[in-house]
Design a protein around this motif. Structure first.
Motif, PDB file in Angstrom:
ATOM      1  N   GLY A 112      17.895  64.422 -18.369  1.00  0.00           N
ATOM      2  CA  GLY A 112      19.153  64.319 -19.347  1.00  0.00           C
ATOM      3  C   GLY A 112      18.769  64.406 -20.923  1.00  0.00           C
ATOM      4  O   GLY A 112      19.808  64.610 -21.600  1.00  0.00           O
ATOM      5  N   VAL A 113      17.523  64.171 -21.138  1.00  0.00           N
ATOM      6  CA  VAL A 113      17.242  64.175 -22.615  1.00  0.00           C
ATOM      7  C   VAL A 113      16.884  65.420 -23.201  1.00  0.00           C
ATOM      8  O   VAL A 113      15.775  66.042 -22.663  1.00  0.00           O
ATOM      9  CB  VAL A 113      16.453  63.099 -23.012  1.00  0.00           C
ATOM     10  CG1 VAL A 113      16.089  63.022 -24.394  1.00  0.00           C
ATOM     11  CG2 VAL A 113      17.225  61.819 -22.510  1.00  0.00           C
ATOM     12  N   PRO A 114      17.635  66.083 -24.274  1.00  0.00           N
ATOM     13  CA  PRO A 114      16.979  67.403 -24.638  1.00  0.00           C
ATOM     14  C   PRO A 114      15.676  67.509 -25.414  1.00  0.00           C
ATOM     15  O   PRO A 114      15.318  66.383 -26.168  1.00  0.00           O
ATOM     16  CB  PRO A 114      18.159  67.815 -25.521  1.00  0.00           C
ATOM     17  CG  PRO A 114      18.799  66.544 -26.104  1.00  0.00           C
ATOM     18  CD  PRO A 114      18.484  65.675 -24.825  1.00  0.00           C
ATOM     19  N   THR A 171      27.388  71.387 -24.025  1.00  0.00           N
ATOM     20  CA  THR A 171      28.206  70.282 -23.404  1.00  0.00           C
ATOM     21  C   THR A 171      29.612  70.354 -24.392  1.00  0.00           C
ATOM     22  O   THR A 171      30.568  70.230 -23.822  1.00  0.00           O
ATOM     23  CB  THR A 171      27.670  68.960 -23.900  1.00  0.00           C
ATOM     24  OG1 THR A 171      26.253  68.794 -22.933  1.00  0.00           O
ATOM     25  CG2 THR A 171      28.583  67.936 -23.432  1.00  0.00           C
ATOM     26  N   ASN A 205      15.860  61.103 -18.706  1.00  0.00           N
ATOM     27  CA  ASN A 205      16.909  60.058 -19.063  1.00  0.00           C
ATOM     28  C   ASN A 205      16.429  58.684 -18.721  1.00  0.00           C
ATOM     29  O   ASN A 205      16.223  58.625 -17.587  1.00  0.00           O
ATOM     30  CB  ASN A 205      18.080  60.422 -18.713  1.00  0.00           C
ATOM     31  CG  ASN A 205      19.193  59.579 -19.747  1.00  0.00           C
ATOM     32  OD1 ASN A 205      18.907  58.394 -20.003  1.00  0.00           O
ATOM     33  ND2 ASN A 205      20.370  60.087 -19.776  1.00  0.00           N
ATOM     34  N   SER A 250      20.813  70.853 -30.064  1.00  0.00           N
ATOM     35  CA  SER A 250      20.009  70.946 -28.811  1.00  0.00           C
ATOM     36  C   SER A 250      21.029  72.026 -27.844  1.00  0.00           C
ATOM     37  O   SER A 250      21.941  72.047 -28.135  1.00  0.00           O
ATOM     38  CB  SER A 250      19.840  69.648 -28.025  1.00  0.00           C
ATOM     39  OG  SER A 250      21.156  69.306 -27.692  1.00  0.00           O
ATOM     40  N   TYR A 289      28.329  70.863 -17.477  1.00  0.00           N
ATOM     41  CA  TYR A 289      28.125  70.640 -18.856  1.00  0.00           C
ATOM     42  C   TYR A 289      27.288  71.602 -19.390  1.00  0.00           C
ATOM     43  O   TYR A 289      27.265  71.901 -20.448  1.00  0.00           O
ATOM     44  CB  TYR A 289      27.734  69.087 -19.269  1.00  0.00           C
ATOM     45  CG  TYR A 289      26.469  68.778 -18.997  1.00  0.00           C
ATOM     46  CD1 TYR A 289      25.292  69.328 -19.473  1.00  0.00           C
ATOM     47  CD2 TYR A 289      26.262  67.768 -17.975  1.00  0.00           C
ATOM     48  CE1 TYR A 289      23.857  68.845 -19.285  1.00  0.00           C
ATOM     49  CE2 TYR A 289      24.989  67.384 -17.472  1.00  0.00           C
ATOM     50  CZ  TYR A 289      23.731  68.022 -18.254  1.00  0.00           C
ATOM     51  OH  TYR A 289      22.704  67.474 -17.950  1.00  0.00           O
ATOM     52  N   VAL A 310      17.851  55.830 -19.243  1.00  0.00           N
ATOM     53  CA  VAL A 310      19.099  54.834 -19.383  1.00  0.00           C
ATOM     54  C   VAL A 310      18.984  53.921 -18.335  1.00  0.00           C
ATOM     55  O   VAL A 310      18.903  52.599 -18.289  1.00  0.00           O
ATOM     56  CB  VAL A 310      20.437  55.449 -19.430  1.00  0.00           C
ATOM     57  CG1 VAL A 310      21.220  54.259 -18.902  1.00  0.00           C
ATOM     58  CG2 VAL A 310      20.770  56.067 -20.692  1.00  0.00           C
ATOM     59  N   GLY A 356      28.347  59.163 -14.864  1.00  0.00           N
ATOM     60  CA  GLY A 356      28.594  58.381 -16.110  1.00  0.00           C
ATOM     61  C   GLY A 356      29.750  59.342 -16.980  1.00  0.00           C
ATOM     62  O   GLY A 356      30.333  58.544 -17.773  1.00  0.00           O
ATOM     63  N   ASN A 411      21.724  71.317 -24.722  1.00  0.00           N
ATOM     64  CA  ASN A 411      22.530  70.362 -24.067  1.00  0.00           C
ATOM     65  C   ASN A 411      23.750  70.124 -25.108  1.00  0.00           C
ATOM     66  O   ASN A 411      24.791  70.098 -24.504  1.00  0.00           O
ATOM     67  CB  ASN A 411      21.687  68.913 -23.934  1.00  0.00           C
ATOM     68  CG  ASN A 411      21.252  68.886 -22.568  1.00  0.00           C
ATOM     69  OD1 ASN A 411      21.188  70.039 -21.775  1.00  0.00           O
ATOM     70  ND2 ASN A 411      21.012  67.812 -22.245  1.00  0.00           N
ATOM     71  N   GLU A 412      23.545  69.810 -26.307  1.00  0.00           N
ATOM     72  CA  GLU A 412      24.747  69.526 -27.047  1.00  0.00           C
ATOM     73  C   GLU A 412      25.786  70.779 -27.302  1.00  0.00           C
ATOM     74  O   GLU A 412      26.803  70.691 -27.180  1.00  0.00           O
ATOM     75  CB  GLU A 412      24.300  69.170 -28.316  1.00  0.00           C
ATOM     76  CG  GLU A 412      25.722  68.662 -29.260  1.00  0.00           C
ATOM     77  CD  GLU A 412      25.334  68.445 -30.907  1.00  0.00           C
ATOM     78  OE1 GLU A 412      24.170  68.144 -31.244  1.00  0.00           O
ATOM     79  OE2 GLU A 412      26.143  68.445 -31.782  1.00  0.00           O
TER      80      GLU A 412
END
Lengths: 479, 299
Positions: free
Chosen positions: A242-244, A265, A407, A259, A186, A409, A176, A261-262
């Motif tokens: 995938g989702v924090p 990343t 995640n 987060s 990441y 999606v 992705g 992750n953010e």
């Protein structure tokens, strides 16, 4: 066997905390020989069963002592496609080293005396990389016309792709993001996993014939059904967790509450630490607080501290954790490194609210002190907040590293793909096959957050099942 | 050590030749402020899947930011994007010409607009947000709605897509802040009027069943306030800051009805009456300083 373990060389804390270069420098040849020489070559080696992918540790260490590094490299590669990565990021103290004879039973982590298997693995992996050793591949000709799609290029996806490609299957990985590697790119900072190592291991797969398609989200750009209709015989899902997760406390949406992750990343994938040469910014504070006790928390805190140093701010980064050091899930090495570099650790603290200024930026964190209660389902003692113990900490950047969620999606647009209450994909534990025939899964999207090597363990299992599935289906077609 | 490198760049090259190439470019505004540009990009996979309301994330170059932009239109093989050169990344995007390629393009992202026959709908677009209401207006018109469109711009030179919106609207209202074109004032002035005095033209369509608004946050906030008084369902499409735009980072989180939502995977559309506008407004300003710094450097 009274020999002392060989300490691995590292960049001095005062130097390394000022940039993103690799911290652990690895063994030299004499050091590797000395460390390998400590191995007792147990008759029934427990270390192998401590490895999620079952590397023949005893054998490769023996080969190191014989200076046959090429053979050692092939021994590891037989089971592990990414020795240079795993040698750097595996939590060996919970795995092979914990099973080592030098670790006493019932110890929480590996003893310091346990053989430094991960450093030896890294030495051998890097030797192979630096000498362009190519593992002999035994391709099964009958599989050459078979195409398999792998969704996600993190540890699980890469590993599954490698396993299949080595047997002659044509593999296409759909990623992705714009770069491959998933969490290895990441999430894990370059000071722990240099990007040339990651790129080498990914290029190795490309040499095996694996094709990587970036900027492609299965579930959005194409569906699983479309992949099947394009002729893919099977699909492996390595979607990741995938989702924090957030704490659900007041003020969590204030500016500069990130987060992990953010934050990571921005720093790792988007190279915000090189802003403005790279255009993605990240905010650096005077009092940065990372909440959590796992490897992600250590990575975030160490990155935060480096950013402060690089921007000539006083190093003031704290890790705040609800329990104590012993319950921290992070690798012991990361905890030690963080401390050496100057990250402060504050234990038995539970954040209850973020307080902001008039522009909506966080400025303080309200907390409760905790004490340890009875062990919970994870076996670790539960933190119990103490009534009336509220206090405030200064905090102008907060990073929340308290875990990840699935995640959705892909799963949200694929109702046939059965998920559990955590929205993780349900698989047959023997084959890793999902509720959709021909679709397999592994890594964090199965059973939640785990380690790189655990993801690889699942991916390997899935790859075997995929080969069987393809052959079985082939037979069915012939009949 | 890097024997694979040549091969890698070849693969990248091949990918670039066929995909993410700009096939058309038009400047939509005259010199009156930050330029608004329309580009068409070759991307068959995204074009095939794109639905009104969805967006893409792109990078202009390897060092660039990932920025989300609404898909304004799509053919079999191309998608259309319209953007205002407000910061460094959009300025760099504006520098690309026909034949140039993006570094990264992914989509279609987010949920599509729920297109059905609501009866009578009002679409409100402000500034570059006009571009984002176009695909929705087009689809709602096709679904049999009576479409009233209100466009707002700071000044005449910055008004875009008037003809396009006119072609998919039963009624079109234009406002400019300075009165240089259309009615002087804000979109909300017209909206208030429309909601209080239902025009006769609606006939069998009935009262307004939906207001769909895209524009600067203060505009959407005011629209939501006006429609709340009239109790009309209001959908807004949010432009939160994003990185991966696939739910991974949480940068785009927004409070909706007191719950934390991610604009990228839960949105980008939300009920305008439930969005915490004050929080969103503050969150979009989190990098204002860096933005200024990098824009000054690149001048």
């Amino acid at each position: 066997m009274a020999k002392e373990p060989v300490k691995v060389k590292e960049l001095a804390a005062g130097i390394r905390a000022k940039d993103f270069s690799e911290v652990v420098l690895g063994y030299s040849e004499p050091e590797a020989l000395q460390e390998a020489g400590r191995c007792t070559q147990c008759k029934n080696p427990a270390c192998i069963s401590g490895c999620p992918v079952g590397i023949d540790i005893k054998k490769f260490i023996k080969q190191v002592t014989e200076k046959d590094y090429k053979a050692a490299y092939f021994t590891i590669r037989e089971k592990n496609d990414f020795p240079s990565i795993c040698g750097r990021v595996c939590p060996a103290e919970y795995q092979c080293r914990k099973a080592c004879i030098f670790t006493k039973k019932n110890e929480l982590f590996a003893s310091e005396k346990a053989i430094n298997i991960h450093f030896l693995e890294r030495f051998v992996g890097d030797h192979g990389m630096n000498n362009s050793l190519e593992t002999p591949v035994k391709k099964d000709g009958s599989l050459s016309k078979i195409k398999v799609a792998v969704v996600g290029s993190g540890p699980a996806g890469l590993c599954c792709a490698g396993e299949l490609a080595r047997q002659g299957v044509k593999v296409v990985i759909f990623e992705g993001l714009h770069k491959s590697g998933g969490v290895l790119r990441y999430g894990i900072p370059p000071f722990r996993l240099p990007r040339n190592i990651l790129d080498f291991e990914i290029d190795y797969l490309k040499k095996l014939g694996v094709e990587i398609v970036p900027n492609f989200i299965i579930g959005k750009t194409k569906t699983l059904d479309e992949l099947f209709s394009e002729g893919y015989a099977a699909i492996f899902l390595g979607l990741g967790a995938g989702v924090p997760g957030f704490m659900g406390i007041k003020g969590e949406n204030l500016c500069n509450v990130y987060s992990a992750n953010e934050f990571l990343t921005r720093v790792n994938l988007m190279s915000a630490y090189k802003f403005p040469e790279f255009h993605t910014p990240v905010n650096i504070g005077k009092g940065m607080i990372v909440i959590g006790g796992g490897n992600t928390a250590m990575d975030a805190a160490r990155a935060a501290l480096r950013l402060q140093n690089m921007n000539k701010l006083p190093a003031n980064t704290s890790i705040v954790y609800r329990r104590t050091e012993i319950e921290m899930p992070a690798r012991r090495l990361e905890i030690a490194h963080a401390k050496e570099e100057g990250v402060k650790f504050q234990f038995l603290i539970q954040p209850v609210e973020f307080i902001g200024d008039e522009n909506g930026f966080v400025k303080k964190m309200k907390c409760l002190k905790c004490e340890l209660g009875e062990p919970d389902s994870s076996g670790r003692r539960r933190p119990v907040p103490i009534k009336g113990s509220e206090f405030e900490m200064d905090c102008d950047v907060a990073v929340i590293a308290v875990g990840l969620e699935a995640n959705q999606v892909l799963t949200s647009v694929t109702p046939q793909l059965k998920t559990d209450k955590y929205k993780d994909v349900i698989v047959d534990p023997e084959t890793m096959e999902t509720s959709i025939k021909g679709v397999f899964a592994g890594g964090d999207i199965v059973g939640g957050e785990g380690t790189v090597i655990e993801a690889m363990g699942m991916a390997k299992k899935a790859s075997r099942a995929i080969i069987e599935y393809i052959k079985r289906r082939g037979n069915v077609q012939k009949n | 050590m890097f024997a694979g490198k040549t091969r890698k760049s070849l693969q990248v090259l091949v990918f670039f030749v066929y995909n993410m190439k700009i096939t058309r470019k038009d400047i939509l505004t005259k010199e009156a402020g930050p330029r608004i540009t329309r580009i068409e990009i070759l991307s068959p996979d995204i074009a095939r899947k794109a639905r009104p309301g969805q967006f893409i994330a792109l990078m202009v170059n390897e060092k660039g930011e990932r920025i989300p932009l609404t898909i304004v239109d799509a053919t079999q093989t191309t998608i259309t994007l319209i953007f205002q050169e407000a910061g460094l990344s959009t300025r760099l995007l504006g520098k690309l010409n026909v034949g140039d390629s993006l570094y990264s393009l992914v989509g279609p992202l987010g949920h599509a607009t729920e297109i059905k026959n609501y009866g009578s709908v009002i679409l409100v677009g402000g500034g570059v947000g006009i571009a984002e209401i176009y695909p929705v207006a087009k689809a709602l018109k096709k679904a049999g709605n009576h479409v009233t469109t209100i466009l707002g711009a700071r000044t005449k030179e910055l008004l875009i897509l008037e003809k396009k919106l006119a072609s998919v609207s039963d009624e079109l209202h234009i406002t400019t802040d300075d009165g240089s074109y259309g009615k002087k004032g804000f979109v909300t002035d017209v909206l208030k009027e429309l909601l209080t005095h239902t025009p006769k033209t609606l006939g069998t369509y009935g009262p307004t069943a939906l207001v769909y608004a895209v524009g600067p946050i203060p505009m959407m906030k005011r629209v939501a306030m006006v429609t709340k008084d009239s109790n009309v369902k209001t959908i807004v499409s949010l432009n939160a800051i994003m990185i991966d735009a696939t739910g991974m980072c949480g940068c785009c989180r927004v409070s909706v009805d007191g719950k934390v939502k991610f604009s990228c995977i839960d949105g980008p559309e939300f009920d305008g009456h439930l969005v915490d506008w004050t929080e969103l407004e503050k969150r979009t300003k989190v990098y204002t300083q860096q933005e200024k710094h990098i824009c000054n450097l690149s001048k």
